[in-house]
Write a protein that holds these residues in place. Structure first.
Motif, PDB file in Angstrom:
ATOM      1  N   ILE A 346       0.838  -1.203   0.000  1.00 25.05           N
ATOM      2  CA  ILE A 346       0.000   0.000   0.000  1.00 25.05           C
ATOM      3  C   ILE A 346       0.872   1.252   0.000  1.00 25.05           C
ATOM      4  O   ILE A 346       0.598   2.216  -0.730  1.00 25.05           O
ATOM      5  N   ALA A 347       1.934   1.225   0.800  1.00 28.43           N
ATOM      6  CA  ALA A 347       2.841   2.384   0.846  1.00 28.43           C
ATOM      7  C   ALA A 347       3.499   2.614  -0.517  1.00 28.43           C
ATOM      8  O   ALA A 347       3.637   3.760  -0.963  1.00 28.43           O
ATOM      9  N   CYS A 348       3.883   1.526  -1.186  1.00 27.04           N
ATOM     10  CA  CYS A 348       4.529   1.645  -2.502  1.00 27.04           C
ATOM     11  C   CYS A 348       3.558   2.216  -3.541  1.00 27.04           C
ATOM     12  O   CYS A 348       3.908   3.128  -4.302  1.00 27.04           O
ATOM     13  N   PHE A 349       2.353   1.671  -3.601  1.00 30.64           N
ATOM     14  CA  PHE A 349       1.374   2.159  -4.575  1.00 30.64           C
ATOM     15  C   PHE A 349       0.980   3.608  -4.284  1.00 30.64           C
ATOM     16  O   PHE A 349       0.771   4.405  -5.202  1.00 30.64           O
ATOM     17  N   THR A 350       0.903   3.944  -2.999  1.00 22.57           N
ATOM     18  CA  THR A 350       0.560   5.326  -2.632  1.00 22.57           C
ATOM     19  C   THR A 350       1.655   6.277  -3.096  1.00 22.57           C
ATOM     20  O   THR A 350       1.362   7.339  -3.678  1.00 22.57           O
ATOM     21  N   ARG A 351       2.906   5.917  -2.851  1.00 22.72           N
ATOM     22  CA  ARG A 351       4.012   6.784  -3.272  1.00 22.72           C
ATOM     23  C   ARG A 351       4.049   6.906  -4.789  1.00 22.72           C
ATOM     24  O   ARG A 351       4.291   8.005  -5.329  1.00 22.72           O
ATOM     25  N   ALA A 352       3.779   5.791  -5.484  1.00 22.97           N
ATOM     26  CA  ALA A 352       3.750   5.836  -6.946  1.00 22.97           C
ATOM     27  C   ALA A 352       2.659   6.776  -7.432  1.00 22.97           C
ATOM     28  O   ALA A 352       2.863   7.559  -8.363  1.00 22.97           O
ATOM     29  N   ALA A 353       1.479   6.716  -6.804  1.00 23.43           N
ATOM     30  CA  ALA A 353       0.376   7.592  -7.205  1.00 23.43           C
ATOM     31  C   ALA A 353       0.707   9.057  -6.943  1.00 23.43           C
ATOM     32  O   ALA A 353       0.293   9.945  -7.695  1.00 23.43           O
ATOM     33  N   GLN A 354       1.466   9.322  -5.884  1.00 22.53           N
ATOM     34  CA  GLN A 354       1.859  10.699  -5.576  1.00 22.53           C
ATOM     35  C   GLN A 354       2.815  11.268  -6.624  1.00 22.53           C
ATOM     36  O   GLN A 354       2.794  12.465  -6.923  1.00 22.53           O
ATOM     37  N   LEU A 355       3.649  10.395  -7.184  1.00 16.07           N
ATOM     38  CA  LEU A 355       4.686  10.840  -8.118  1.00 16.07           C
ATOM     39  C   LEU A 355       4.278  10.730  -9.578  1.00 16.07           C
ATOM     40  O   LEU A 355       4.839  11.419 -10.431  1.00 16.07           O
ATOM     41  N   HIS A 356       3.318   9.864  -9.877  1.00 15.48           N
ATOM     42  CA  HIS A 356       2.981   9.530 -11.261  1.00 15.48           C
ATOM     43  C   HIS A 356       2.245  10.685 -11.935  1.00 15.48           C
ATOM     44  O   HIS A 356       1.305  11.244 -11.379  1.00 15.48           O
ATOM     45  N   PRO A 357       2.657  11.047 -13.168  1.00 12.95           N
ATOM     46  CA  PRO A 357       1.937  12.111 -13.884  1.00 12.95           C
ATOM     47  C   PRO A 357       0.525  11.697 -14.304  1.00 12.95           C
ATOM     48  O   PRO A 357      -0.331  12.554 -14.543  1.00 12.95           O
ATOM     49  N   GLU A 358       0.268  10.395 -14.397  1.00  8.89           N
ATOM     50  CA  GLU A 358      -1.068   9.881 -14.710  1.00  8.89           C
ATOM     51  C   GLU A 358      -1.415   8.810 -13.671  1.00  8.89           C
ATOM     52  O   GLU A 358      -1.283   7.604 -13.921  1.00  8.89           O
ATOM     53  N   PRO A 359      -1.863   9.218 -12.475  1.00 11.31           N
ATOM     54  CA  PRO A 359      -1.910   8.301 -11.337  1.00 11.31           C
ATOM     55  C   PRO A 359      -3.078   7.323 -11.302  1.00 11.31           C
ATOM     56  O   PRO A 359      -3.067   6.403 -10.491  1.00 11.31           O
ATOM     57  N   TRP A 360      -4.082   7.474 -12.168  1.00 15.30           N
ATOM     58  CA  TRP A 360      -5.293   6.678 -11.991  1.00 15.30           C
ATOM     59  C   TRP A 360      -5.077   5.167 -12.112  1.00 15.30           C
ATOM     60  O   TRP A 360      -5.671   4.398 -11.335  1.00 15.30           O
ATOM     61  N   PRO A 361      -4.252   4.665 -13.022  1.00 16.51           N
ATOM     62  CA  PRO A 361      -4.015   3.214 -13.021  1.00 16.51           C
ATOM     63  C   PRO A 361      -3.393   2.715 -11.717  1.00 16.51           C
ATOM     64  O   PRO A 361      -3.659   1.597 -11.287  1.00 16.51           O
ATOM     65  N   VAL A 362      -2.569   3.558 -11.086  1.00 14.79           N
ATOM     66  CA  VAL A 362      -1.970   3.174  -9.810  1.00 14.79           C
ATOM     67  C   VAL A 362      -3.018   3.211  -8.702  1.00 14.79           C
ATOM     68  O   VAL A 362      -3.053   2.348  -7.817  1.00 14.79           O
ATOM     69  N   ILE A 363      -3.900   4.202  -8.748  1.00 13.44           N
ATOM     70  CA  ILE A 363      -4.979   4.281  -7.760  1.00 13.44           C
ATOM     71  C   ILE A 363      -5.874   3.050  -7.867  1.00 13.44           C
ATOM     72  O   ILE A 363      -6.360   2.528  -6.854  1.00 13.44           O
ATOM     73  N   LEU A 383      -7.128   7.923   0.908  1.00  8.65           N
ATOM     74  CA  LEU A 383      -6.938   8.674  -0.330  1.00  8.65           C
ATOM     75  C   LEU A 383      -6.939  10.172  -0.060  1.00  8.65           C
ATOM     76  O   LEU A 383      -6.145  10.923  -0.632  1.00  8.65           O
ATOM     77  N   ALA A 384      -7.828  10.616   0.828  1.00  9.35           N
ATOM     78  CA  ALA A 384      -7.909  12.047   1.139  1.00  9.35           C
ATOM     79  C   ALA A 384      -6.638  12.533   1.824  1.00  9.35           C
ATOM     80  O   ALA A 384      -6.183  13.655   1.606  1.00  9.35           O
ATOM     81  N   GLU A 385      -6.027  11.668   2.636  1.00  6.33           N
ATOM     82  CA  GLU A 385      -4.846  12.069   3.394  1.00  6.33           C
ATOM     83  C   GLU A 385      -3.570  12.017   2.581  1.00  6.33           C
ATOM     84  O   GLU A 385      -2.670  12.854   2.755  1.00  6.33           O
ATOM     85  N   HIS A 386      -3.481  11.036   1.669  1.00 11.21           N
ATOM     86  CA  HIS A 386      -2.189  10.763   1.042  1.00 11.21           C
ATOM     87  C   HIS A 386      -2.083  11.161  -0.427  1.00 11.21           C
ATOM     88  O   HIS A 386      -0.971  11.201  -0.960  1.00 11.21           O
ATOM     89  N   LEU A 387      -3.179  11.426  -1.089  1.00 17.36           N
ATOM     90  CA  LEU A 387      -3.093  11.763  -2.503  1.00 17.36           C
ATOM     91  C   LEU A 387      -3.281  13.258  -2.717  1.00 17.36           C
ATOM     92  O   LEU A 387      -3.848  13.951  -1.877  1.00 17.36           O
ATOM     93  N   PRO A 388      -2.786  13.788  -3.843  1.00 16.96           N
ATOM     94  CA  PRO A 388      -2.863  15.232  -4.093  1.00 16.96           C
ATOM     95  C   PRO A 388      -4.289  15.764  -4.010  1.00 16.96           C
ATOM     96  O   PRO A 388      -5.241  15.090  -4.430  1.00 16.96           O
ATOM     97  N   ALA A 389      -4.409  16.982  -3.488  1.00 17.82           N
ATOM     98  CA  ALA A 389      -5.734  17.595  -3.341  1.00 17.82           C
ATOM     99  C   ALA A 389      -6.430  17.762  -4.682  1.00 17.82           C
ATOM    100  O   ALA A 389      -7.664  17.778  -4.756  1.00 17.82           O
ATOM    101  N   SER A 390      -5.652  17.866  -5.754  1.00 14.39           N
ATOM    102  CA  SER A 390      -6.250  18.046  -7.084  1.00 14.39           C
ATOM    103  C   SER A 390      -7.137  16.874  -7.480  1.00 14.39           C
ATOM    104  O   SER A 390      -8.068  17.017  -8.271  1.00 14.39           O
ATOM    105  N   LEU A 391      -6.855  15.690  -6.897  1.00 15.91           N
ATOM    106  CA  LEU A 391      -7.681  14.525  -7.221  1.00 15.91           C
ATOM    107  C   LEU A 391      -9.069  14.633  -6.609  1.00 15.91           C
ATOM    108  O   LEU A 391     -10.002  13.988  -7.079  1.00 15.91           O
ATOM    109  N   ALA A 392      -9.202  15.451  -5.562  1.00 18.82           N
ATOM    110  CA  ALA A 392     -10.519  15.638  -4.960  1.00 18.82           C
ATOM    111  C   ALA A 392     -11.491  16.277  -5.940  1.00 18.82           C
ATOM    112  O   ALA A 392     -12.709  16.079  -5.862  1.00 18.82           O
ATOM    113  N   GLU A 393     -10.955  17.046  -6.874  1.00 18.78           N
ATOM    114  CA  GLU A 393     -11.803  17.680  -7.877  1.00 18.78           C
ATOM    115  C   GLU A 393     -12.327  16.657  -8.888  1.00 18.78           C
ATOM    116  O   GLU A 393     -13.221  16.951  -9.671  1.00 18.78           O
ATOM    117  N   GLN A 394     -11.762  15.463  -8.881  1.00 17.32           N
ATOM    118  CA  GLN A 394     -12.181  14.409  -9.801  1.00 17.32           C
ATOM    119  C   GLN A 394     -12.970  13.326  -9.058  1.00 17.32           C
ATOM    120  O   GLN A 394     -12.858  12.145  -9.345  1.00 17.32           O
TER     121      GLN A 394
END
Length: 511
Positions: A346-363, A383-394
């Motif tokens: 979970i930590a690995c996938f979360t970090r990947a989603a934080q760094l990935h320019p197209e994070p949805w497949p990782v999510i 998801l609310a705590e660990h992923l970019p706030a911009s994803l909340a708009e989606q």
């Protein structure tokens, strides 16, 4: 720092032929950096010459002879700048690199500078970067510095031959390249052209290591990995130590071996490469991928951890975007998932989603892992705590992903936490019911109805074909997941069922 054209500091030298679609973008990108522009035209029949003139370029007519180096050198012969900058029409200088280029030009103690070529998937710089390649693109204007090679022409050998002690520097300058975007290579039939020229050059210099390397690259593009491997090994036999592309020979050798099914040989080539280039994260990443393929999970984890310890590739190496960062985190997450280390996965996938320019497949991977580990109720907060706030708009996209993967309660939680909760209150009840239903009670039609609800179906514009496939297949995947989840922990089939649940096709948020 711009000079007058009577005393130019940087001369841009290009060769072109029918580049009307991209030339203006390239020339616009060097405004403020290049003081003189030399365009060698090898036979354009479109508006390429007039576009070049509109930017103040000097046009040199040079009939095409099948020799790229000769065309390049025709431009060098008339250039007046202190420095020569080389770009192609399907490239552009990054806006942030203009100042860097001018700083480099002040350092006369160097004979040449490497820049970092970002090869893009699409035809604009916002498209994903596939690979990053250091290439020598700016050098002093010296009559003894000339290109060699009728295709994939190089200047470095000419500089070293004329100035054996030449100092060359790896600059932070970025150039965006779009020539390998989907459809562009086919449109220009580059592979066929390159192979013909390379084979002609091979007859002249059969032991030219760089020519052998370039032949291997073209055969890899054609999918002929056996032929590519022959040229790679010939290149390794001929190449001079410390040549800049040796690391790529090992990388491509192991890839050719892996594609042809020789995993032990690929691992051996990988280790040989790592012994020479221990700080090259791509080799450690690929070793981890190979070891994962043969279920050597402990060794795979060690290799991928080493790639992450190095991080993004040092600028002297050709690299793929995400290796040493988000792609490696994804692969390490898969390894941890395989050996039951769910928290670390979970930590690995979360970090990947934080760094990935197209994070949805990782999510999607993250959602699946939470669901299969019985932690769906934690998803919204995580998801609310660990992923970019911009994803909340989606939010609709996230809800769609959750519903498609059968995380009905989590989808309802996300909707209840949003501003649109009141407008979809009636839709939350069937979500809750679907979550509580048993595998026997849940029906295909019920899942289809959830997926076809406007809140879900309207989240993304989708092609009709993709929509039809999702509507047909996804409910069955959700039903299978529900049935597998129903096997109790005490069941002899429970471990197999858990593995199958993780391996079911992941939903694609764009579907």
């Amino acid at each position: 720092m711009t000079q007058t054209h009577n005393n130019p500091l940087i001369t841009l030298c290009m060769i072109v032929r029918n580049e009307a679609e991209t030339l203006a973008r390239c020339l616009r990108s060097v405004q403020g950096a290049a003081d003189e522009i030399i365009v060698v035209d090898t036979g354009s029949t479109d508006s390429t010459p007039s576009i070049a003139r509109s930017f103040g370029a000097r046009i040199i007519r040079f009939p095409w002879t099948g020799d790229f180096a000769a065309a390049r050198n025709a431009g060098l012969d008339v250039a007046r700048g202190t420095w020569i900058l080389v770009l192609d029409a399907d490239e552009e200088l990054d806006p942030e690199s203009i100042k860097e280029l001018l700083v480099c030009a002040k350092h006369l103690e160097y004979e040449a500078f490497f820049v970092r070529i970002h090869n893009h998937q699409g035809t604009d710089r916002d498209s994903p970067t596939l690979t990053v390649n250091p290439i020598l693109r700016m050098f002093k204007n010296n009559k003894d510095y000339r290109f060699n090679g009728i295709v994939h022409e190089q200047i470095a050998a000419g500089i070293v031959q004329a100035t054996p002690a030449a100092a060359m520097h790896m600059s932070p300058v970025i150039v965006h390249h779009y020539g390998y975007a989907e459809g562009v290579v086919q449109k220009k039939d580059k592979i066929t052209r390159n192979l013909e020229l390379l084979k002609a050059q091979l007859e002249r210099s059969p032991e030219d290591a760089f020519n052998q390397f370039n032949l291997a690259v073209e055969y890899m593009r054609l999918g002929d990995y056996g032929q590519a491997l022959e040229h790679i090994r010939t290149s390794l036999d001929c190449v001079v130590p410390n040549t800049s592309y040796i690391h790529l020979l090992y990388k491509y050798e192991l890839r050719c071996l892996a594609v042809t099914g020789n995993i032990p040989g690929a691992l051996e080539a990988c280790d040989r490469g790592i012994s020479l280039f221990p700080d090259y994260p791509d080799l450690h990443h690929l070793k981890g991928a190979l070891l994962l393929q043969v279920s050597a999970f402990t060794e795979a984890k060690a290799a991928l951890s080493q790639a992450l310890a190095i991080g993004a590739s040092p600028p002297v190496y050709h690299t793929e975007a995400g290796i040493g960062t988000y792609h490696t985190h994804v692969l390490l997450g898969q390894v941890c998932q395989q050996i039951g280390q769910e928290t670390e996965a979970i930590a690995c996938f979360t970090r990947a989603a934080q760094l990935h320019p197209e994070p949805w497949p990782v999510i999607a991977r993250l959602v699946r892992l939470f669901k299969c580990s019985g932690r769906s109720h934690d998803l919204r907060g995580w998801l609310a705590e660990h992923l970019p706030a911009s994803l909340a708009e989606q939010r609709p996209k996230l809800v769609r992903l959750l519903v498609m993967d059968g995380c009905y309660a989590a989808a309802a939680d996300v909707m209840e936490g949003g501003a649109e909760a009141l407008s979809v209150a009636a839709w939350l009840k069937p979500l809750r019911r679907a979550d509580a239903a048993s595998a026997v009670e849940l029906e295909f039609s019920g899942i289809s109805a959830l997926l076809e609800h406007p809140v879900i179906a309207g989240a993304d514009a989708r092609p009709a074909a993709a929509e039809a496939v999702a509507a047909t297949v996804q409910p069955w995947i959700c039903l299978a997941d529900k049935a597998l989840a129903a096997l109790g922990a005490s069941s002899v089939f429970s471990p197999a069922a858990a593995a199958i649940r993780l391996a079911l096709p992941l939903p694609r948020p764009a579907d």
